[in-house]
Design a protein around this motif. Structure first.
Motif, PDB file in Angstrom:
ATOM      1  N   ARG A  37       5.463   2.922   4.492  1.00  0.00           N
ATOM      2  CA  ARG A  37       6.265   3.484   2.969  1.00  0.00           C
ATOM      3  C   ARG A  37       5.865   1.957   2.499  1.00  0.00           C
ATOM      4  O   ARG A  37       4.991   0.717   2.607  1.00  0.00           O
ATOM      5  N   GLY A  38       5.965   1.870   1.553  1.00  0.00           N
ATOM      6  CA  GLY A  38       5.473   0.961   0.044  1.00  0.00           C
ATOM      7  C   GLY A  38       4.232   1.838  -0.466  1.00  0.00           C
ATOM      8  O   GLY A  38       3.474   2.323   0.589  1.00  0.00           O
ATOM      9  N   ALA A  39       4.266   1.319  -1.954  1.00  0.00           N
ATOM     10  CA  ALA A  39       3.313   2.347  -2.878  1.00  0.00           C
ATOM     11  C   ALA A  39       2.055   2.056  -2.705  1.00  0.00           C
ATOM     12  O   ALA A  39       1.289   3.104  -1.946  1.00  0.00           O
ATOM     13  N   GLY A  40       1.724   0.691  -1.921  1.00  0.00           N
ATOM     14  CA  GLY A  40       0.851   0.119  -1.993  1.00  0.00           C
ATOM     15  C   GLY A  40      -0.235   0.979  -0.478  1.00  0.00           C
ATOM     16  O   GLY A  40      -1.208   1.719  -0.671  1.00  0.00           O
ATOM     17  N   ARG A  89       5.692  12.059  -0.702  1.00  0.00           N
ATOM     18  CA  ARG A  89       6.894  11.296  -1.434  1.00  0.00           C
ATOM     19  C   ARG A  89       6.093  11.144  -2.581  1.00  0.00           C
ATOM     20  O   ARG A  89       5.320  11.551  -2.742  1.00  0.00           O
ATOM     21  N   SER A 122       8.420  -5.397  -1.572  1.00  0.00           N
ATOM     22  CA  SER A 122       6.695  -5.280  -2.368  1.00  0.00           C
ATOM     23  C   SER A 122       5.920  -5.489  -1.476  1.00  0.00           C
ATOM     24  O   SER A 122       5.667  -7.490  -2.206  1.00  0.00           O
ATOM     25  N   SER A 123       4.662  -5.664  -1.125  1.00  0.00           N
ATOM     26  CA  SER A 123       3.451  -6.409  -1.395  1.00  0.00           C
ATOM     27  C   SER A 123       3.112  -7.150  -2.101  1.00  0.00           C
ATOM     28  O   SER A 123       2.879  -8.254  -2.125  1.00  0.00           O
ATOM     29  N   GLN A 153      15.273  -3.168   3.520  1.00  0.00           N
ATOM     30  CA  GLN A 153      13.810  -2.780   2.852  1.00  0.00           C
ATOM     31  C   GLN A 153      14.426  -5.116   2.692  1.00  0.00           C
ATOM     32  O   GLN A 153      12.740  -4.940   3.047  1.00  0.00           O
ATOM     33  N   ASP A 158       6.923   1.712  -8.207  1.00  0.00           N
ATOM     34  CA  ASP A 158       6.162   2.579  -7.453  1.00  0.00           C
ATOM     35  C   ASP A 158       5.173   3.749  -8.368  1.00  0.00           C
ATOM     36  O   ASP A 158       4.487   4.238  -8.066  1.00  0.00           O
ATOM     37  N   ASN A 207      10.755   1.821  -9.182  1.00  0.00           N
ATOM     38  CA  ASN A 207      10.994   1.517  -8.543  1.00  0.00           C
ATOM     39  C   ASN A 207      12.258   1.683  -7.414  1.00  0.00           C
ATOM     40  O   ASN A 207      13.562   2.396  -8.272  1.00  0.00           O
ATOM     41  N   LYS A 208      12.514   0.674  -6.161  1.00  0.00           N
ATOM     42  CA  LYS A 208      13.507   1.200  -5.413  1.00  0.00           C
ATOM     43  C   LYS A 208      14.921   0.898  -6.170  1.00  0.00           C
ATOM     44  O   LYS A 208      15.126   0.512  -6.969  1.00  0.00           O
ATOM     45  N   LYS A 232      -0.718   2.407  -9.786  1.00  0.00           N
ATOM     46  CA  LYS A 232       0.670   1.939 -10.247  1.00  0.00           C
ATOM     47  C   LYS A 232       0.925   3.331 -10.925  1.00  0.00           C
ATOM     48  O   LYS A 232       1.538   3.666 -11.785  1.00  0.00           O
TER      49      LYS A 232
END
Ligand SMILES: O=C(COP(=O)(O)O)[C@H](O)[C@H](O)COP(=O)(O)O
Length: 310
Positions: free
Chosen positions: A17-20, A60, A126-127, A155, A193, A203-204, A229
């Motif tokens: 998970r996480g967009a990146g 997703r 978020s990274s 998360q 995202d 985003n979330k 993104k």
């Protein structure tokens, strides 16, 4: 095929998970799937690659990084299957390296906005946002982070674990305590995202409430987002789809079945309008959200014609 389906399932179930990370995983799966394919003819190979790309995109719907990564790899060329495979490998590796470098660069650029002694609020995991905190901390700035739980998938627990490992002081709060703690915050840093051409950030779920509370308290909101993104298709007026996940993430099926007049809604993301965002920090610089069009036009490098044809 088995591994392709497993990877798709891992993204869907949020094991990955996480967009990146979703984007990098899709690029590497396309590369590995291509390498495993035994197709003799290019037509057959292309058909199979198209199937794999569509399967991965469907996992997703919100993270624009996913179709952007897949489009990057699927621009491969080649006169025969071997050439196509080599080009796919080159493009996928390029995307993954660029993406990893982008997260690091965002950390460097974003850390300039963090002052010694700052209290930072973050949401979800978020990274790119954590990269800014990690870099500020590495520069010797004394920061502490307020992290939301980010229910229903928690998360925030991943975030506090990562911050703890980095040696950054962190406080975990329930999502509904955001406004209560906003007075203690100097800066809000969150990920994305998707970013649309008008500078809205997806985003979330809960991101927009945090941005609203920050705006009320006159606290700056920084969004950490790689250029991939940004949504090129939003130029065409296309809206980013908000994923709605299963009710079981919120309440068990048995408990819900006991109630005859209740249903559960579980949107995974929300839209924060640009008025509530001060800065979007990308790997090519930090910009006000109003400049999203420039990022899409100058840094994503995709032509309108190309977008219309897919
Ligand atoms: O909303 C989420 C994750 O949602 P989910 O857990 O549903 O995937 C993150 O803030 C962004 O994806 C950015 O993450 P990153 O900066 O790591 O790309």
């Amino acid at each position: 095929m088995k591994q392709l389906k497993e990877t798709a399932e891992k993204i869907k179930s949020m094991e990955i998970r996480g967009a990146g990370k979703i984007a990098r995983t899709a690029a590497s799966e396309l590369r590995d799937y291509a390498a495993r394919l035994e197709a003799k003819y290019l037509d057959d190979f292309n058909k199979k690659m198209k199937y794999a790309a569509e399967l991965l995109v469907s996992t997703r719907p919100t993270a624009v990084s996913l179709p952007n990564a897949i489009r990057w790899v699927m621009r491969y060329k080649g006169e025969n299957v071997d050439e196509a495979k080599a080009d796919i490998k080159k493009l996928a590796d390029e995307f993954i390296t660029n993406s990893e470098n982008a997260v690091r660069k965002i950390g460097e650029i974003g850390a300039r906005r963090v002052q010694d002694g700052d209290t930072i609020m973050t949401h979800c995991n978020s990274s790119a946002a954590i990269s800014i905190m990690a870099q500020a901390h590495a520069q010797g700035k004394d920061i502490n982070v307020i992290a939301t739980e980010s229910r229903p998938r928690w998360q925030g627990l991943l975030t506090i674990k990562q911050l703890d490992k980095l040696g950054i002081d962190a406080t975990l709060i329930v999502d509904s305590a955001v406004r209560f703690f906003m007075k203690d915050v100097d800066l809000v840093i969150m990920g994305a995202d998707a970013v649309t051409v008008n500078g809205s950030v997806i985003n979330k779920i809960g991101t927009s409430q945090i941005a609203l509370a920050a705006n009320e308290s006159r606290k700056n909101v920084v969004i950490a987002a790689e250029t991939y993104k940004f949504s090129p298709r939003s130029i065409l007026g296309e809206l980013v789809e908000i994923e709605e996940r299963a009710s079981e993430e919120v309440i068990s099926r048995e408990k819900l079945d006991e109630l005859s007049n209740v249903r559960v809604r579980n949107p995974a993301f929300d839209v924060t309008p640009r008025e509530y965002i001060d800065l979007i920090c990308t790997e090519v610089g930090a910009f006000p959200p109003e400049m999203a069009y420039i990022i899409i036009k100058d840094f994503l490098g995709w032509e309108i014609e190309e977008m219309n044809s897919t």
